[in-house]
Write an enzyme that holds these catalytic residues in place. Structure first.
Site, PDB file in Angstrom:
ATOM      1  N   HIS A  69      12.561  37.482 -29.949  1.00 44.11           N
ATOM      2  CA  HIS A  69      13.815  37.580 -30.728  1.00 44.11           C
ATOM      3  C   HIS A  69      15.149  37.261 -29.968  1.00 44.11           C
ATOM      4  CE1 HIS A  69      16.777  40.511 -33.196  1.00 44.11           C
ATOM      5  NE2 HIS A  69      17.319  40.062 -32.196  1.00 44.11           N
ATOM      6  N   GLU A  70      14.922  37.441 -28.754  1.00 48.86           N
ATOM      7  CA  GLU A  70      16.194  37.127 -27.780  1.00 48.86           C
ATOM      8  C   GLU A  70      16.268  35.740 -27.605  1.00 48.86           C
ATOM      9  OE1 GLU A  70      18.887  38.879 -27.083  1.00 48.86           O
ATOM     10  OE2 GLU A  70      17.860  40.342 -28.063  1.00 48.86           O
ATOM     11  N   HIS A  73      18.136  33.672 -30.410  1.00 53.67           N
ATOM     12  CA  HIS A  73      19.444  33.745 -30.004  1.00 53.67           C
ATOM     13  C   HIS A  73      19.790  32.630 -29.098  1.00 53.67           C
ATOM     14  CE1 HIS A  73      20.506  37.383 -32.188  1.00 53.67           C
ATOM     15  NE2 HIS A  73      20.042  38.346 -31.158  1.00 53.67           N
TER      16      HIS A  73
END
Length: 386
Positions: A69-70, A73
């Protein structure tokens, strides 16, 4: 924005990965919850060792999901020209720490949306894995864990879309307010209020559940609420400090033309004539007018007292290359970003000459002094939407 400090575990796709120390007790709580509550309820009549293996595997795979998920980003940020310093992970979330704020609201929107999209994609992948495992008659614990991870990733995506800073939904909300108002400072404050309200609501819900005897759900809701409130306040402080640092040139708070110590001077004289009288933690050292390095308090104090009269300062001088340098006209944010290790000195160099020095530990106090004198303030954000 680590809670209790963090440590580095490696690098993925060029991004340093760090784990907050709070991960360990939280990981233990997650494994305990999965092992004693969730999996026994979903799949009864299995031995405790099976539930422990399921809980551990689910926690580790969820940790990997948070990392991906990170990374979503970070990779989107790289594509939009936003440099990410590192990723710090928690068991139920993480932070892709960027060097600076996005340049435009669209950049903020796209790099933020990449995280929830990654979680939705992972939810689909785990769901597909569960369907395939059922079709191949895999053991029930495997099917249950895959289905549980699909649900967790979907919940992670939905949870992060709540419009409260620093959650992803709060950052998307911030990008929209920024685009409408053209003021990043105002947008950040509005989004922070949303994060605090949401975190406070979770704490109230947790306390309510505890009063009704729902211990586990109450503890989780209250803990996550406390984390969101703390993260919102900490992120706002960090944002405001970086905003101020971008508006202050190094020349404003540096020590101009610091005293230079000659390399041949005995350590005894350096202590009496410089460190005791000047009160600085470090001084530049020169030989025949040329800078060769920096000598620090801890270096001269480590020289035995009986040897200080015969030991030259050059013997305990660290090379100038080990210390970051800055230009007097660049912002404090740019200068301090280059500090990768703990140092007590930052050289300010112009046209090859040392024109000033900066102690990183004094920056906060000096910025506060400028604020009290009205010489610098946050005010409206100078960054307008493109």
């Amino acid at each position: 924005m680590p809670l209790f400090g963090s440590f580095r575990i490696g690098r993925w796709f060029g991004f340093p990965i760090r784990i907050d120390y709070s991960w360990f007790p939280i990981a233990a709580l997650v494994i305990w919850t999965f092992t004693t509550r969730e999996f026994p309820r979903a799949l009864p009549f299995y031995p405790s060792s099976t539930y422990l293996a399921m809980g551990t595997a689910a926690a580790l795979l969820f940790f990997l999901s948070v990392l991906l998920h990170e990374l979503g980003h970070a990779l989107a940020g790289r594509a939009r020209g936003v440099e990410v310093e590192h990723i710090t992970l928690f068991i139920f979330g993480g932070i892709a720490q960027a060097r600076d704020e996005p340049r435009r609201p669209l950049d903020e929107f796209l790099l933020t949306a990449a995280g929830p999209l990654a979680s939705v994609a992972l939810a689909g992948a785990f769901h597909g894995g569960r369907v395939a495992a059922e079709a191949w008659a895999a053991p029930e614990p495997v099917v249950t864990v895959l289905g549980f991870l699909a649900l967790l990733n979907f919940v992670l995506a939905v949870f992060n879309m709540i419009p409260g800073f620093p959650l992803d939904g709060g950052r998307i909300f911030r990008s929209i307010v920024w685009a409408v108002t053209g003021d990043l400072v105002k947008a950040t404050r509005w989004a922070t209020h949303g994060g605090r309200l949401f975190g406070g609501a979770l704490i109230v819900l947790g306390l309510f559940n505890l009063s009704r005897g729902q211990f586990i759900s109450g503890v989780w809701a209250a803990f996550i609420g406390w984390f969101v409130v703390n993260a919102a306040s900490s992120s706002l402080r960090h944002f405001e400090l970086r905003t101020l640092l971008r508006r202050i040139p190094v020349a404003t708070i540096m020590n101009p033309r610091p005293r230079m110590i000659e390399a041949t001077l005995p350590v005894e004289r350096a202590i009496s004539d410089y460190f005791l009288r000047g009160g600085e933690e470090a001084y530049p050292v020169s030989r025949d007018g040329d800078l060769i390095g920096v000598v620090e308090t801890r270096a001269v104090s480590a020289v035995p007292e009986e040897a200080r009269a015969t030991t030259p300062v050059s013997a305990v001088t660290r090379p100038a290359e080990e210390f970051p340098s800055a230009r007097p006209d660049e912002s404090l944010a740019e200068a301090l970003f280059r500090i990768r290790v703990q140092v007590s000195y930052l050289l300010v160099i112009e046209n090859g000459f040392v024109v000033g020095a900066l102690n990183p530990r004094e920056v906060g106090a000096r910025v506060q002094r400028l604020q009290r004198m009205g010489l610098v303030s946050l005010g409206p954000s100078p960054a307008k939407s493109a």
